[in-house]
Design a protein around this motif. Structure first.
Motif, PDB file in Angstrom:
ATOM      1  N   ARG A 155      -6.290   3.176   6.846  1.00 49.74           N
ATOM      2  CA  ARG A 155      -7.019   1.977   6.399  1.00 49.74           C
ATOM      3  C   ARG A 155      -8.025   2.318   5.314  1.00 49.74           C
ATOM      4  N   TYR A 167       0.835  -1.198   0.000  1.00 52.54           N
ATOM      5  CA  TYR A 167       0.000   0.000   0.000  1.00 52.54           C
ATOM      6  C   TYR A 167       0.875   1.255   0.000  1.00 52.54           C
ATOM      7  N   GLN A 169      -6.235   2.361   2.156  1.00 46.80           N
ATOM      8  CA  GLN A 169      -5.839   1.003   1.790  1.00 46.80           C
ATOM      9  C   GLN A 169      -7.015   0.214   1.216  1.00 46.80           C
ATOM     10  N   LEU A 185      -4.341  -4.862   7.103  1.00 46.72           N
ATOM     11  CA  LEU A 185      -4.449  -3.410   7.063  1.00 46.72           C
ATOM     12  C   LEU A 185      -3.715  -2.771   8.242  1.00 46.72           C
TER      13      LEU A 185
END
Length: 266
Positions: free
Chosen positions: A169, A131, A172, A160
């Motif tokens: 998050r 990510y 993500q 995450l």
């Protein structure tokens, strides 16, 4: 010399691994062909990979996604699954960092840490994506195409950002949801570090359903906890599959509990 060797191997070495002798292989077992599983195995933790393998073997899933997985640990888990339990798995890794404190190794060559997918059937087209913002630690997702039951399916595995990092998050899950949406049949495994009604999971809920039919992204949903602190952070999200039955199995070997579900393709 032995003490030096063990110090260099680090915390990822399984209990008893250095002294394990040759063992007779058991009869080959069959996996449950429509069963998938997710488990954050906890690292660094003083846990034997023999015990981790036994937890997996008790469910004998066709596919399992592991998080907080050191490559060395997964190698030993696979060996124990095969040699002690008669279960033979293929493996793909989704490592996102190398860290001695997490996975041992040596200071100049630390072990790899991240996700892993074990599958009884061969896997193809693996991808490993980090990510753009991992939060307090690098995070990512991996994906493979394999077989669940008798159907080809894209399987995702993710971890995450840690708790209290909601905005990270959210970014993500936007990255992840965009990729999941490309597949009519997909299974998404992982530790999302978020309870079901968290706003950052909205995009995932729009694409897939939880393996637990009673679990919904609303306060009225009855979601079985998957962690020692009685929160549901671990998920098997299904797209193009119907859940048949599921189980959360409390374990002393991690602060997250193994979660497995049997599925039927729609």
């Amino acid at each position: 010399m032995l003490a030096l060797c063990m110090a260099l191997v680090g915390p990822s070495a399984p209990t008893g691994a250095l002294f394990a002798g040759a063992q007779s292989a058991p009869a080959v077992r069959d996996v449950v062909p429509n069963r998938v599983m997710t488990w954050n195995i906890c690292n660094p933790c003083e846990v034997s990979d023999v015990d981790r393998a036994a937890e997996i073997a008790a469910a004998a899933p066709q596919v399992i996604g592991l998080q907080e997985a050191c490559v060395r640990d997964v190698e030993w888990i696979r060996e124990y699954l095969k040699n002690l339990h008669g279960l033979d798995y293929h493996v793909e890794y989704g490592s996102v960092l190398r860290k001695w404190g997490r996975c041992g190794g040596t200071p100049w060559n630390p072990g790899a840490f991240g996700q892993a997918i074990l599958s009884a059937a061969p896997m193809r087209d693996p991808v490993n994506v980090e990510y753009p913002d991992g939060g307090s630690e690098d995070r990512g997702y991996m994906a493979v195409t394999t077989t669940v039951g008798d159907r080809s399916v894209r399987v995702f595995n993710t971890h995450l950002a840690q708790r209290r990092q909601e905005t990270v998050r959210a970014d993500q899950t936007r990255v992840l949801a965009a990729e999941v949406a490309r597949h009519d049949r997909a299974i998404l495994l992982g530790d999302f570090n978020a309870v079901p009604d968290s706003p950052e999971l909205t995009g995932i809920w729009a694409l897939a359903t939880d393996a637990d039919p009673q679990c919904h992204p609303s306060p009225t949903g009855t979601c079985q906890p998957t962690t020692d602190w009685q929160s549901k952070f671990d998920y098997v999200f299904l797209r193009g599959f119907v859940p048949l039955r599921h189980r959360v199995h409390p374990t002393p070997y991690s602060d997250h509990h193994p979660l497995h579900t049997d599925v039927d393709p729609t």
